[in-house]
Design an enzyme around this catalytic site. Structure first.
Site, PDB file in Angstrom:
ATOM      1  CB  THR A 469     -49.481 -67.874 114.750  1.00  0.00           C
ATOM      2  OG1 THR A 469     -49.189 -68.036 116.144  1.00  0.00           O
ATOM      3  CG2 THR A 469     -48.683 -68.897 113.958  1.00  0.00           C
ATOM      4  N   GLY A 676     -58.479 -74.725 113.799  1.00  0.00           N
ATOM      5  CA  GLY A 676     -57.150 -74.332 113.346  1.00  0.00           C
ATOM      6  C   GLY A 676     -57.086 -74.044 111.861  1.00  0.00           C
ATOM      7  CD  GLU A 679     -50.141 -78.090 111.199  1.00  0.00           C
ATOM      8  OE1 GLU A 679     -49.154 -78.858 111.201  1.00  0.00           O
ATOM      9  OE2 GLU A 679     -51.042 -78.140 112.040  1.00  0.00           O
TER      10      GLU A 679
END
Length: 721
Positions: A469, A676, A679
């Site tokens: 990531t 974030g 997702e």
């Protein structure tokens, strides 16, 4: 704080570890040179339910290089579950080879240890097992009468749903199905385990280092301080490496038994049976709205499955509780125990699957109301989380939809399905709203400063992981910014349980947590060095070290959520747009264009963030195009056993993709304003594609994946064509 470095956060610098990866110098779990290492191969059951009645190891024991064969008969006694269906959490124990009972097809029933990998693989095929078989429970639809409520929080309600539905002018009552899917990261699950002086050392491909150490310690009933887990690089996880699975315990058990380091790699075929999966879900949706588009009621009921020995629930109804302003809401989850391995978190667990049902149903209701689906969503936008009455720390869903519509060219969309054609192709546009919680977890970090040749070099240490990531890069950028030194004077060391504790990689909390942990450590160093001088001058880190007559200095820092964070709902938001072309004769379809707009706080590195969204969109497209794990209906084995039959998207399947990040720094989320995105990228992508297919064909596809066969066989909705 002044910042003169051009490589701090917000800049699209290249991955700092990229040169190691392309040169093959970044070591993954199975690549460490360990002296005296031997190899292990796990053996899988060939029944789905029953009991081992006999084991013949004689032929395998004769083979050259075979050192040990372990079964339940000679396995080390481990900690056992205290309850019948314990919740599967990232730090739960993982007992293995503790009884002759078999719970699912492919369960580990033995292990062969040999001098070479080939010898272990060959000997494993020679071990013979006999079983007393029982009829397995492998069909969700046949066992639905055994469904139970996992826990009190599995159900949620507000208002009066019956009254809300009665108040509605238009209603939708439909059921959506999503299949079992497997994670399949590029790097196989692997471990090299050894014991020395009663302590475990494990090079293991794990997303959460501290939890892996806890699992190992508790399973073997030893102090956590006697366990060291090392994972400097992880080749993908998607949730499958959130906790230490049974192969980790097997390797550690074998290493203690033979007194040598043991390497165990889970094969690609075993990753179908031994490393969890995304469970099958049946989701019943009921929505009601007034003529003006005001939602009056929303019901989301999920039926799914868990294993017969552990419990896991994918919370598909999470998005339905909070995404739209609806006064009457009911969400429920039910599980059926089946003879399959335990499902577990796969990228955006709950949101990826739940958003397919919710955002498809929203589109269906917009069609019934003859409203533009974007305007319908905006009509029901809210700045207060209806599930808990907390204000959102920030919520730019409307902006994502508006800006995305403009970028995508939504004004060209025809309301009537099938109205846009080119030759034999039917062209459709689809949209979906997206949300994903943006957690922020307590994270500790160490910074080590060294003054050499008139320059300050910094090393950041934490047990965080980089699963592809970009953790190394964003942590480097954070230290560069807050210490005000160039990136090439910053080193980052990750993935060792000896380092300060972090929450690990998962749940979209990594970037915010790691960056803030590094920030606090760097700021502590500056503050402490200033205190030593009894000054508050704005001195460079070099000057602080020099004036303190120090050539080196180290300190730690811990970042944690604020009180304001706890009083708000903190989410990332987004919108997905898809253009799909469907061949009206064959049902073959192509995703021509995708636009993703996200409001995800401060973007630490646009280049790595873009990669995260592209990966999420690809997995979301895979949900629609092909991904499904199919079970043999009699014996309970997975028919899909390799990439030859478990299909994932390739370059030719994918669209021209535009990714837009809206400028947003949410200082309630954390002091750096980071949220974030890992997702968010997959959430509701499937719905945007399915909605585009409806706009092209008039056919509602409620069962994933959407294959050409299903599309050809489906009938258009009444008055759609």
């Amino acid at each position: 704080m002044k910042n003169t470095t051009p490589s701090g956060t917000g800049n699209p610098i290249d991955r700092v570890e990229g040169h190691l990866k392309v040169r093959g110098m970044a070591k993954y779990a199975s690549e460490f040179p360990v002296s005296g290492k031997v190899y292990a191969q796990a053996i899988n059951s060939t029944i789905a339910k029953g009991e081992i009645t006999a084991i013949d190891t004689s032929e395998a024991e004769k083979q050259e290089g075979v050192i040990e064969i372990i079964t339940y008969k000679n396995a080390e006694k481990l900690k056992r579950y205290d309850e019948e269906l314990p919740s599967l959490l990232p730090d739960v124990i993982q007992p293995v080879l503790q009884s002759p009972k078999v719970h699912y097809y492919g369960e580990y029933v033995g292990l062969v240890v040999a001098e070479t990998f080939e010898q272990a693989q060959y000997a494993a095929r020679l071990v013979r097992f006999e079983y007393r078989t029982e009829e397995p429970r492998i069909h969700l639809d046949r066992q639905r009468s055994d469904a139970y409520k996992p826990e009190e929080s599995s159900d949620y309600s507000r208002g009066d749903v019956a009254a809300g539905m009665a108040e509605a002018d238009e209603k939708v009552e439909v059921t959506y199905h999503t299949p079992i899917e497997h994670h399949h990261p590029m790097e196989l699950h692997a471990i090299i385990a050894s014991w020395e002086n009663g302590e475990v050392k494990a090079y293991a491909s794990q997303q959460m280092i501290d939890n892996a150490a806890i699992t190992i310690a508790n399973t073997f009933q030893i102090p956590k301080e006697k366990v060291r887990v090392i994972a400097p690089y992880v080749g993908g996880g998607f949730g499958s490496k959130l906790h230490a699975k049974q192969h980790v315990i097997l390797a550690i058990m074998a290493a203690r038994k033979i007194g040598r380091p043991v390497q165990l790699t889970v094969t690609r075929q075993q990753m179908f049976t031994n490393t969890n999966f995304r469970q099958q879900n049946e989701q019943k949706m009921q929505l009601g709205a007034k003529k003006d588009g005001t939602l009056t009621a929303l019901v989301h009921e999920t039926l799914s499955h868990t294993s017969t020995y552990e419990e896991y629930q994918e919370s598909c109804g999470t998005v339905s509780k909070m995404l739209y302003k609806v006064p009457n809401n009911k969400v429920s989850h039910r599980l059926v125990p089946l003879n399959l391995q335990t499902p577990f978190a796969m990228r955006a667990p709950g949101e990826a699957t739940g958003s397919f049902a919710l955002e498809s149903a929203i589109d269906e209701l917009a069609w019934k109301l003859k409203m533009d689906p974007i305007e319908f969503r905006i009509k029901n936008d809210t700045q207060t989380d209806p599930s808990n009455n907390k204000p959102f720390s920030s919520r730019l869903l409307t902006e994502c939809l508006r800006i995305g519509a403009d970028k995508f060219g939504w004004e060209r969309r025809k309301m009537k399905p099938g109205a846009q054609q080119e030759g034999n192709w039917l062209i459709g546009y689809g949209v979906s709203g997206a949300s994903r919680a943006a957690p922020y977890r307590e994270t500790s970090s160490k910074v080590k400063l060294e003054l050499k040749g008139g320059k300050v070099y910094a090393t950041i240490q934490m047990d965080a992981t980089d699963i592809g990531t970009g953790s190394y890069t964003i942590i480097t950028q954070t230290a560069s910014e807050y210490l005000d030194i160039p990136v090439d004077q910053v080193s980052v060391e990750l993935g060792d349980s000896l380092f300060p504790v972090t929450p690990g990689s998962g749940g979209s909390w990594g970037a915010a947590s790691y960056a803030n942990g590094a920030r606090v450590a760097c700021m502590n160093a500056i503050r402490e060095l200033n205190q030593k001088l009894n000054t508050d001058e704005d001195l460079s880190i070099q000057a602080l070290l020099e004036k303190n007559e120090l050539s080196s200095y180290e300190t730690t820092g811990t970042a944690k959520p604020s009180e304001a964070f706890k009083k708000h709902s903190v989410y990332s938001f987004g919108a997905n747009f898809a253009e799909v072309w469907v061949d009206k004769d064959t049902g073959m379809y192509r995703i021509k264009r995708m636009v993703n707009v996200g409001a995800c706080g401060k973007i630490l590195n646009p280049k790595t963030a873009f990669g995260q969204i592209i990966g999420g969109l690809t997995m979301g497209a895979g949900m629609v195009i092909a991904e499904q794990s199919r079970i043999e209906p009699k014996y309970g084995n997975f028919i899909t056993r390799s990439f030859a039959d478990y299909h994932v998207p390739v370059n030719l399947d994918l669209a021209n993709i535009d990714v837009v990040f809206l400028p947003e720094e949410d200082k309630i989320a954390n002091e750096m304003g980071v949220k974030g995105i890992g997702e968010l990228g997959i959430t509701s992508v499937a719905a945007s594609i399915a909605n585009a297919i409806f706009n092209a064909t008039g056919k509602r596809m409620r069962d994933l994946p959407i294959t050409p066969e299903k599309l050809i066989m489906a009938e258009p909705e009444p008055d759609a064509i």
